[in-house]
Scaffold this motif. Sequence first.
Motif, short mmCIF file in Angstrom:
data_model
loop_
_atom_site.label_atom_id
_atom_site.label_comp_id
_atom_site.label_asym_id
_atom_site.label_seq_id
_atom_site.Cartn_x
_atom_site.Cartn_y
_atom_site.Cartn_z
N ASP A 224 -50.76 -9.73 23.44
CA ASP A 224 -50.54 -11.02 22.79
C ASP A 224 -49.55 -11.86 23.61
OD1 ASP A 224 -51.39 -12.65 20.71
OD2 ASP A 224 -49.52 -12.35 19.63
N LEU A 225 -49.50 -13.15 23.32
CA LEU A 225 -48.78 -14.10 24.17
C LEU A 225 -47.29 -13.82 24.28
CD1 LEU A 225 -49.10 -16.57 25.98
CD2 LEU A 225 -48.90 -18.01 23.95
N GLY A 235 -34.55 -6.10 25.27
CA GLY A 235 -34.24 -5.04 26.23
C GLY A 235 -33.13 -5.43 27.19
N CYS A 236 -33.15 -6.69 27.63
CA CYS A 236 -32.11 -7.15 28.55
C CYS A 236 -30.79 -7.38 27.82
CB CYS A 236 -32.57 -8.39 29.31
SG CYS A 236 -33.84 -7.96 30.53
N SER A 237 -30.86 -7.60 26.52
CA SER A 237 -29.64 -7.67 25.71
C SER A 237 -28.94 -6.30 25.67
CB SER A 237 -29.99 -8.13 24.29
OG SER A 237 -28.84 -8.20 23.50
N LEU A 238 -29.74 -5.24 25.62
CA LEU A 238 -29.20 -3.87 25.68
C LEU A 238 -28.48 -3.65 27.01
CD1 LEU A 238 -29.03 -0.86 24.72
CD2 LEU A 238 -31.34 -0.56 25.59
N LEU A 239 -29.10 -4.10 28.09
CA LEU A 239 -28.50 -3.98 29.42
C LEU A 239 -27.21 -4.80 29.51
CD1 LEU A 239 -28.84 -2.91 32.36
CD2 LEU A 239 -30.08 -5.03 32.86
N TRP A 240 -27.25 -6.03 29.02
CA TRP A 240 -26.09 -6.92 29.04
C TRP A 240 -24.91 -6.29 28.28
CZ3 TRP A 240 -23.29 -10.50 31.05
CH2 TRP A 240 -22.45 -11.32 30.31
N ASN A 241 -25.22 -5.67 27.13
CA ASN A 241 -24.16 -5.03 26.33
C ASN A 241 -23.48 -3.87 27.06
OD1 ASN A 241 -24.02 -6.60 24.03
ND2 ASN A 241 -25.72 -5.55 23.05
N LEU A 242 -24.22 -3.17 27.92
CA LEU A 242 -23.60 -2.10 28.72
C LEU A 242 -22.46 -2.67 29.57
CD1 LEU A 242 -26.52 0.09 30.18
CD2 LEU A 242 -24.88 0.74 28.41
N PHE A 243 -22.68 -3.88 30.09
CA PHE A 243 -21.65 -4.53 30.92
C PHE A 243 -20.60 -5.23 30.06
CE2 PHE A 243 -25.24 -4.14 33.80
CZ PHE A 243 -24.62 -3.71 34.96
N ARG A 244 -21.03 -5.92 29.04
CA ARG A 244 -20.11 -6.78 28.26
C ARG A 244 -19.22 -5.96 27.33
NH1 ARG A 244 -17.04 -10.29 28.59
NH2 ARG A 244 -17.07 -12.29 27.52
N ARG A 245 -19.81 -4.93 26.70
CA ARG A 245 -19.05 -4.13 25.75
C ARG A 245 -18.59 -2.80 26.34
NH1 ARG A 245 -22.27 -2.54 21.20
NH2 ARG A 245 -20.31 -1.94 20.23
N GLY A 246 -19.25 -2.37 27.44
CA GLY A 246 -18.89 -1.12 28.08
C GLY A 246 -19.34 0.12 27.33
N MET A 247 -20.21 -0.08 26.35
CA MET A 247 -20.69 1.06 25.55
C MET A 247 -21.89 0.63 24.73
SD MET A 247 -17.70 0.96 22.64
CE MET A 247 -18.48 1.76 21.29
N THR A 248 -22.64 1.60 24.24
CA THR A 248 -23.75 1.28 23.34
C THR A 248 -23.96 2.40 22.33
OG1 THR A 248 -26.10 0.70 23.20
CG2 THR A 248 -25.49 2.23 24.96
N GLU A 249 -24.27 2.01 21.11
CA GLU A 249 -24.66 2.99 20.07
C GLU A 249 -26.17 3.23 20.12
OE1 GLU A 249 -23.41 1.90 16.04
OE2 GLU A 249 -21.78 0.75 16.96
N TYR A 250 -26.89 2.34 20.82
CA TYR A 250 -28.35 2.39 20.83
C TYR A 250 -28.87 2.56 22.25
CZ TYR A 250 -27.39 0.42 16.27
OH TYR A 250 -26.88 0.23 15.02
N LYS A 251 -29.93 3.35 22.37
CA LYS A 251 -30.52 3.53 23.70
C LYS A 251 -31.89 2.85 23.78
CE LYS A 251 -32.51 8.02 22.48
NZ LYS A 251 -32.55 9.44 22.79
N GLY A 252 -32.24 2.08 22.75
CA GLY A 252 -33.51 1.37 22.80
C GLY A 252 -34.02 1.03 21.42
N PHE A 253 -35.33 0.70 21.36
CA PHE A 253 -35.92 0.29 20.08
C PHE A 253 -37.44 0.32 20.19
CE2 PHE A 253 -35.06 -3.36 22.77
CZ PHE A 253 -36.28 -4.03 22.78
N PHE A 254 -38.08 0.45 19.03
CA PHE A 254 -39.52 0.22 18.90
C PHE A 254 -39.68 -1.17 18.28
CE2 PHE A 254 -39.30 4.92 18.60
CZ PHE A 254 -40.13 5.22 19.67
N HIS A 255 -40.66 -1.91 18.74
CA HIS A 255 -40.77 -3.32 18.37
C HIS A 255 -42.21 -3.63 17.98
CE1 HIS A 255 -39.81 -7.55 18.45
NE2 HIS A 255 -40.57 -7.82 19.51
N ASN A 256 -42.40 -4.26 16.83
CA ASN A 256 -43.73 -4.64 16.37
C ASN A 256 -43.73 -6.14 16.09
OD1 ASN A 256 -46.11 -5.16 14.93
ND2 ASN A 256 -46.16 -3.10 14.07
N LEU A 257 -44.40 -6.90 16.94
CA LEU A 257 -44.39 -8.35 16.80
C LEU A 257 -45.37 -8.82 15.72
CD1 LEU A 257 -42.89 -10.69 18.10
CD2 LEU A 257 -44.75 -10.91 19.75
N LYS A 258 -46.33 -7.96 15.39
CA LYS A 258 -47.34 -8.34 14.40
C LYS A 258 -46.69 -8.55 13.03
CE LYS A 258 -52.16 -7.17 13.60
NZ LYS A 258 -53.19 -6.15 13.87
N ASP A 259 -45.79 -7.63 12.65
CA ASP A 259 -45.12 -7.80 11.35
C ASP A 259 -43.60 -7.99 11.51
OD1 ASP A 259 -44.29 -5.27 11.97
OD2 ASP A 259 -45.37 -4.26 10.36
#
Length: 268
Positions: A224-225, A235-259
């Motif tokens: 889809d578009l 995904g790039c927000s996750l990468l940015w947070n590694l630099f900006r916050r120096g840590m992450t509680e999350y290593k990713g996500f599943f994403h459904n654009l349909k709902d």
Amino acid sequence: MNTAKTAVHFTDNYLLNPTNPISVNLIGAGGTGSKVLTALMEINESLIALGHAGFQVHLWDDDVITSANLGRQRFAESETGLYKSVALINRCNRWAGTNWKAETVKFEKDNFGRLPEKARATITITCVDNVQARFGVAEILKEISYRRHYQDEPKYWLDFGNSQDTGQVLLSTIGEIKQPNSEKYQTEASLPFVTDEFGELLKQSEQEDSTPSCSLAEALEHQDLFINSSLTQMGCSLLWNLFRRGMTEYKGFFHNLKDFRTHPIKVA
């Protein structure tokens, strides 16, 4: 009262205070990769403004631009026939004054089992459209991680994958990342490869039809578009947070654009 500590992963220290720009291998310059490159450019500009050395990116793709790529991917009609990686990197370098590089070959071992020449990078980002390519990248990353030398030491792998209107992004560490002592958090030094943790799921989810689309209308039947761009931003927000916050509680996500649902994946 005994409360469980929140599990977090602290960013590798070298990423936060590098002496040189951080090497990034971005693999795939299609629907997701072309947009991830733009996001990397934005992160790079922002990091430099904050006194950081920024990124040095190599974009890998051996595909040329066809009319089917226009509209859903970041290409203009005047660019048809050019290598995707070259068109995008030239545009980036002109716009941002960077000296990023295009690799017009696949990121894979050659017929003699030799690694690609520029396979080593601190961060590897995959935006590939088949499961076999992911397993190939995983194999290369495991192999280069055994060959320790300080320059461009591999630290992280960020993988983007999607079907027509769903997708996932997953962050892995390449080996263990030394964690600080923490009273407050449970630290996670190692985040498993997407191919190890979700290998079977990836194989099941792969669509049988991997033939290239001849038109944009046909391409939209497969993806889809806006699935690529919504995955890219998160995904790039996750990468940015590694630099900006120096840590992450999350290593990713599943994403459904349909709902419009997203399910975060915690580091532990």
